[in-house]
Design an enzyme around this catalytic site. Sequence first.
Site, short mmCIF file in Angstrom:
data_model
loop_
_atom_site.label_atom_id
_atom_site.label_comp_id
_atom_site.label_asym_id
_atom_site.label_seq_id
_atom_site.Cartn_x
_atom_site.Cartn_y
_atom_site.Cartn_z
N GLY A 46 0.84 -1.20 0.00
CA GLY A 46 0.00 0.00 0.00
C GLY A 46 0.87 1.24 0.00
N GLN A 51 3.25 9.91 0.90
CA GLN A 51 4.53 9.20 1.09
C GLN A 51 5.52 9.47 -0.03
OE1 GLN A 51 2.39 5.31 2.09
NE2 GLN A 51 4.26 5.13 3.29
N CYS A 94 5.66 0.03 7.41
CA CYS A 94 5.34 1.20 6.60
C CYS A 94 6.55 1.55 5.75
CB CYS A 94 4.99 2.37 7.53
SG CYS A 94 4.54 3.88 6.66
N LEU A 95 6.32 1.86 4.47
CA LEU A 95 7.44 2.21 3.59
C LEU A 95 8.14 3.48 4.07
CD1 LEU A 95 5.95 1.40 0.07
CD2 LEU A 95 7.54 0.05 1.45
N HIS A 136 -4.72 1.83 7.45
CA HIS A 136 -3.33 2.32 7.55
C HIS A 136 -3.10 3.46 6.55
CE1 HIS A 136 1.21 1.43 7.85
NE2 HIS A 136 1.10 2.27 6.84
N GLU A 137 -3.55 3.24 5.30
CA GLU A 137 -3.30 4.24 4.25
C GLU A 137 -4.17 5.49 4.44
OE1 GLU A 137 -0.72 3.78 2.63
OE2 GLU A 137 -0.49 1.63 2.98
N HIS A 140 -2.66 7.82 6.75
CA HIS A 140 -1.63 8.67 6.14
C HIS A 140 -2.23 9.97 5.60
CE1 HIS A 140 2.18 6.52 6.19
NE2 HIS A 140 1.64 5.42 5.72
ZN ZN Z 1 2.46 3.53 5.83
#
Ligand code: ZN
Length: 176
Positions: A46, A51, A94-95, A136-137, A140
């Site tokens: 995701g 991000q 998380c990236l 989660h996304e 963000h």
């Molecule tokens: Zn994340």
Amino acid sequence: MTIKPLIILPDPVLRQVSKPLERVDDATRKFADDMLDTMYDAPGIGLAAIQIGEPLRMLVIDLAKEGEDKAPHVFINPQIVASGDDISVYEEGCLSIPDYYAEVERPETVTVTYLDRDGKAQEMVADGLMATCLQHEIDHLNGVLFIDHISKLKRDMVVRKFKKLAREKAPQRLVG
Ligand code: ZN
């Protein structure tokens, strides 16, 4: 195909609240493709637009496992309109917080409304990993990170670690 650089903790950009898109056009679709390319390259399941530094309410998800056909989903202006009472626990990463994982509790099911990559209004009732990933996304988009859902002690530790890493990576200035 464009792979964009990822924004990493503790960059304050990650705390910005993203803005809704007013329309879905070819530029939006091109940007969604860049987001997917960046996510596949990382690799992750995701990615939210913030991000890669764009404060837009847009995210991509692909839960296909290795060896399976790609299953890209694009969510524009997603909104959680309902969530179930049951809780599930996943170990999240998380990236933007590389190599850190922690268990997070979230509702097991959510109903999300959004526009797809053609700008068509959609509704998805998600459970399991898709429900967790969507939450989660969408966090963000509101400047919230998964570490905000763990204990303050653990969060402070990871934030300290990433602040130190960022300092070490900063270019050294030589004054001679
Ligand atoms: Zn994340």
